[in-house]
Design a protein around this motif. Structure first.
Motif, PDB file in Angstrom:
ATOM      1  N   TYR A 103       0.845  -1.411   0.211  1.00  0.00           N
ATOM      2  CA  TYR A 103       0.538   0.312  -0.304  1.00  0.00           C
ATOM      3  C   TYR A 103       0.537   1.587  -0.173  1.00  0.00           C
ATOM      4  CZ  TYR A 103      -3.385   3.706   2.018  1.00  0.00           C
ATOM      5  OH  TYR A 103      -4.374   4.851   1.723  1.00  0.00           O
ATOM      6  N   GLU A 104       0.760   2.378  -0.829  1.00  0.00           N
ATOM      7  CA  GLU A 104       1.264   3.430  -1.211  1.00  0.00           C
ATOM      8  C   GLU A 104       0.547   4.683  -0.857  1.00  0.00           C
ATOM      9  OE1 GLU A 104       4.385   6.006  -2.700  1.00  0.00           O
ATOM     10  OE2 GLU A 104       3.977   3.932  -3.483  1.00  0.00           O
ATOM     11  N   ASP A 105       0.068   5.777   0.148  1.00  0.00           N
ATOM     12  CA  ASP A 105      -1.028   7.063  -0.430  1.00  0.00           C
ATOM     13  C   ASP A 105      -0.229   7.091   0.381  1.00  0.00           C
ATOM     14  OD1 ASP A 105      -2.584   7.976  -1.776  1.00  0.00           O
ATOM     15  OD2 ASP A 105      -4.621   6.571  -1.721  1.00  0.00           O
ATOM     16  N   ALA A 106      -1.506   9.454   0.047  1.00  0.00           N
ATOM     17  CA  ALA A 106      -1.429  10.253   0.872  1.00  0.00           C
ATOM     18  C   ALA A 106      -2.279  11.031   1.872  1.00  0.00           C
ATOM     19  CB  ALA A 106      -0.138  11.162   0.253  1.00  0.00           C
ATOM     20  N   PRO A 107      -3.210   9.950   1.953  1.00  0.00           N
ATOM     21  CA  PRO A 107      -5.049  10.771   2.557  1.00  0.00           C
ATOM     22  C   PRO A 107      -4.540  12.043   3.555  1.00  0.00           C
ATOM     23  CG  PRO A 107      -4.421   8.574   3.737  1.00  0.00           C
ATOM     24  CD  PRO A 107      -3.463   8.870   2.581  1.00  0.00           C
ATOM     25  N   TYR A 108      -4.742  12.573   3.740  1.00  0.00           N
ATOM     26  CA  TYR A 108      -4.334  13.900   4.813  1.00  0.00           C
ATOM     27  C   TYR A 108      -3.316  14.782   4.339  1.00  0.00           C
ATOM     28  CZ  TYR A 108      -8.351  10.771   6.545  1.00  0.00           C
ATOM     29  OH  TYR A 108      -8.956   9.820   6.631  1.00  0.00           O
ATOM     30  N   GLY A 109      -2.379  14.646   3.463  1.00  0.00           N
ATOM     31  CA  GLY A 109      -1.305  14.589   2.960  1.00  0.00           C
ATOM     32  C   GLY A 109      -0.378  14.317   3.968  1.00  0.00           C
ATOM     33  N   VAL A 110       0.040  13.209   4.083  1.00  0.00           N
ATOM     34  CA  VAL A 110       0.627  12.020   4.958  1.00  0.00           C
ATOM     35  C   VAL A 110       0.464  10.628   4.355  1.00  0.00           C
ATOM     36  CG1 VAL A 110       1.243  11.245   6.712  1.00  0.00           C
ATOM     37  CG2 VAL A 110      -0.596  13.460   6.899  1.00  0.00           C
ATOM     38  N   GLY A 111       1.813  10.786   4.000  1.00  0.00           N
ATOM     39  CA  GLY A 111       2.605   9.853   2.955  1.00  0.00           C
ATOM     40  C   GLY A 111       2.484   7.803   3.904  1.00  0.00           C
TER      41      GLY A 111
END
Length: 235
Positions: free
Chosen positions: A220-228
């Motif tokens: 998994y790799e994403d940046a919800p809320y602007g956090v990696g």
């Protein structure tokens, strides 16, 4: 020797009771964390060490059974890190999230111990700590908690920093490839500026993994809320 590792993010929002109505937003991350913990269980470890960032007063060893609370996030929820008499200090938030993940997946595959790490710990000391953990039992597994940069967009906790995306991309690549050298090359100064709390725990993992010959998989790799946020499994 290190036989497996799981890397997970540690926002309290990963716990559905804390996220409340927004719980579905991190459902994929939660599922990936469960999958990564499955890799740990399959490795048949003798010992599981949970490593996460911790503030002053919460650093150092947290024995099995130590409690953590999410009361500070407005939720009456207490968790325990494995089974045991526990310690005198509460778990830092990162290890409390780990304890919830372990309870959620009904972990019973090996004794558990926590380690709170100073986010500013220099790479050489992180690696040395990891080597000590790796040598502590015949079959050691690590659950490594930590977030990437907190500067991926204007509304992120650290506002927008154009360097954040590149930092997170390199960290995710190294974690997905089980590349200890690349993790140890992450710049602690830049990580601090980008509020990347996972840098030190990831470098503890790098030290533990030296010579172990593990292979990695990015789940998994994403940046919800602007956090990696990154989830990876090494085995």
């Amino acid at each position: 020797m290190l036989v497996a590792a799981a890397v997970c993010p540690c926002p309290p929002l990963l716990v559905p009771a804390v996220a409340a109505g927004a719980a579905s937003e991190l459902a994929d991350a939660r599922t990936a964390c469960s999958d990564a913990l499955g890799v740990l269980a399959a490795s048949r470890p003798d010992r599981l060490v949970v490593v996460g960032p911790a503030g002053e007063g919460a650093r150092g060893v947290h024995p099995a059974g130590t409690a953590g609370s999410f009361a500070g996030f407005g939720v009456d929820l207490t968790v325990r890190l494995g089974s045991g008499p526990g310690g005198d200090r509460p778990l830092p938030a990162s290890l409390a999230v780990a304890a919830w993940l372990l309870e959620h997946t009904r972990w019973a595959d090996a004794p558990v111990e926590g380690l709170g790490v100073d986010e500013s710990l220099e790479p050489a000391r992180c690696a040395a700590t990891g080597r000590e953990i790796g040598a502590s039992a015949e079959r050691v597994a690590l659950l490594v908690m930590g977030d990437g940069s907190a500067c991926r967009m204007v509304k992120a906790p650290g506002y927008l920093d154009e360097r954040a995306e590149g930092f997170d991309a390199e960290a995710a690549r190294a974690l997905g490839a089980a590349d200890p050298a690349a993790l140890l090359a992450l710049d602690p100064g830049l990580a601090h500026e980008l509020k990347a709390a996972g840098r030190a725990p990831w470098q503890v993992l790098a030290g533990a993994a030296e010579g172990a010959g593990l292979e990695g998989r990015l789940l998994y790799e994403d940046a919800p809320y602007g956090v990696g946020y990154v989830v990876a499994a090494w085995s």
